[in-house]
Design a protein around this motif. Structure first.
Motif, short mmCIF file in Angstrom:
data_model
loop_
_atom_site.label_atom_id
_atom_site.label_comp_id
_atom_site.label_asym_id
_atom_site.label_seq_id
_atom_site.Cartn_x
_atom_site.Cartn_y
_atom_site.Cartn_z
N ALA A 145 -1.20 -0.05 -15.30
CA ALA A 145 -0.49 -0.96 -14.40
C ALA A 145 -0.05 -0.27 -13.12
O ALA A 145 0.05 -0.90 -12.06
N LEU A 146 0.23 1.03 -13.19
CA LEU A 146 0.75 1.76 -12.03
C LEU A 146 -0.30 2.64 -11.38
O LEU A 146 0.04 3.43 -10.49
N SER A 147 -1.54 2.52 -11.79
CA SER A 147 -2.58 3.41 -11.29
C SER A 147 -2.75 3.32 -9.78
O SER A 147 -2.99 4.32 -9.11
N ALA A 148 -2.61 2.12 -9.21
CA ALA A 148 -2.79 1.95 -7.77
C ALA A 148 -1.69 2.66 -6.98
O ALA A 148 -1.92 3.17 -5.88
N TYR A 149 -0.49 2.70 -7.54
CA TYR A 149 0.64 3.30 -6.84
C TYR A 149 0.70 4.81 -7.05
O TYR A 149 1.25 5.53 -6.22
N LEU A 150 0.16 5.27 -8.16
CA LEU A 150 0.17 6.70 -8.46
C LEU A 150 -1.14 7.38 -8.10
O LEU A 150 -1.37 8.52 -8.49
N ASP A 151 -1.98 6.69 -7.34
CA ASP A 151 -3.24 7.28 -6.91
C ASP A 151 -2.97 8.47 -5.99
O ASP A 151 -2.08 8.44 -5.14
N ARG A 152 -3.75 9.54 -6.16
CA ARG A 152 -3.52 10.76 -5.40
C ARG A 152 -3.64 10.52 -3.89
O ARG A 152 -2.86 11.04 -3.09
N THR A 153 -4.62 9.71 -3.49
CA THR A 153 -4.81 9.42 -2.07
C THR A 153 -3.61 8.68 -1.50
O THR A 153 -3.13 8.97 -0.39
N HIS A 154 -3.08 7.73 -2.26
CA HIS A 154 -1.91 6.97 -1.80
C HIS A 154 -0.70 7.87 -1.67
O HIS A 154 0.05 7.78 -0.68
N LEU A 155 -0.51 8.77 -2.63
CA LEU A 155 0.64 9.67 -2.57
C LEU A 155 0.52 10.64 -1.40
O LEU A 155 1.53 10.94 -0.73
#
Length: 341
Positions: A87-97
């Motif tokens: 569920a949180l994969s999109a927010y915890l993506d390395r590129t996003h961070l």
């Protein structure tokens, strides 16, 4: 997914709130309760070895690590499931961070200087007095300097070092200094005054007399009781207020029943910081509760295991770690009063 977001939000809020209190326990300056403990120890027992920054860390840091592990395990078990990562994969993506981190920009000159001053302060605190064989840099001044001396010196540097933003601007000026929370300093000072009043008026003798039934009890059994008592009281008042009220009583109780005072005062100060159940326990709890993500039930269910682990960890770590507790061997349960003061 919405349910997973809500559960993980609770974990994040509780993690930040509890971790701030747990991390502060590791150092003398991390919490007001630790500062009150040092002040009252030197007030009641001025002839005894003082509690230094490095000696406290030898006990406080392991204590914090144990509580941090308990916090992490509790949050994972209660608020994380097999679907949380998806569920949180999109927010915890390395590129996003990385993109979020890049928006902060590089560290400015002023930030680097403040970090350097603070790092120097920590080093000077820890090396002022190391061991009996390695006395530290304080011997250069014949022991006439303390942690407060170092603090004032490093704070003065903030008024001298330029910020690099504009001509004449320093890292700190009096306009910024006036906006600091000076009422916290007054609160700590009032705590020392109240503690001295307890001692001068004889109130501590009366209160300690009521607890005389503990005479002869094993010291390692009295310590967790003191921690649990302080931990219960702190849920309804602030940790600083609890420390101020409890430590004078425990100091006098140690004299009365013949137990080394640190075996009671340290549990009292640590127990006052185990305020994890109610929003009234600490300012951090109030801030976390005001976000609307957590309820009192969430705090009670999450904080109770950490509180229990804290009392258990103190029972084990207090007589075995810490330079200032080295003289209190686990097998020695009582000391004569003439050796205490």
């Amino acid at each position: 997914d919405a349910r997973e977001f809500r559960r993980f939000s609770k974990a994040v809020v509780l993690g930040v709130v509890y971790a701030s209190a747990i991390g502060g326990m590791a150092t003398l300056t991390g919490t007001g309760a630790n500062i009150i403990l040092v002040g009252m120890w030197s007030t009641y027992f001025p002839e005894q070895e003082p509690i230094t920054f490095s000696s406290w860390m030898s006990f406080g840091l392991p204590m914090s690590l144990v509580l941090f592990a308990a916090l992490w395990a509790t949050l994972c078990l209660m608020f994380c499931s097999d679907n949380t990562g998806r569920a949180l994969s999109a927010y915890l993506d390395r590129t996003h961070l990385r993109r979020e981190l890049s928006l902060l920009g590089p560290m400015a000159f002023a930030e680097k200087m403040v970090l350097a001053v603070f790092g120097g302060l920590i080093v000077l605190w820890m090396t002022r007095s190391i061991t009996d064989d390695i006395p530290g840099w304080s011997v250069l001044f014949h022991g006439n300097v303390g942690d407060g001396t170092v603090t004032i010196m490093m704070a003065t540097l903030l008024f001298i070092i330029p910020s690099g933003k504009s001509d004449g601007e320093k890292l700190m000026d009096w306009g910024k200094c006036r906006r600091l929370q000076w009422h916290i300093v007054l609160l700590l000072g009032a705590g020392f005054a109240i503690a001295d009043g307890f001692k001068a008026s004889g109130l501590t003798d009366i209160l300690a007399g009521w607890l005389g039934f503990l005479r002869g009890a094993p010291a390692l059994a009295v310590a967790p009781v003191a921690c649990a008592f302080s931990g219960l009281l702190t849920e309804f008042t602030s940790d600083d207020a609890t420390t101020t009220l409890v430590l004078p009583l425990l100091a006098e109780l140690g004299r009365t029943i013949g137990v080394h005072p640190l075996l009671l005062m340290v549990p009292g100060a640590v127990g006052a910081q185990l305020s994890y159940l109610l929003p009234t326990g600490s300012p951090g709890n109030s801030v976390g509760f005001s976000t609307g993500y957590v309820t009192i039930k969430d705090m009670v269910v999450t904080g109770m295991p950490i509180k229990i682990v804290g009392v258990a960890a103190l029972t084990v770590l207090l007589p075995t770690l810490g330079k200032f507790t080295a003289a209190v061997q686990p097998g020695i349960q009582t000391l004569k009063q003439n050796n205490l003061h």
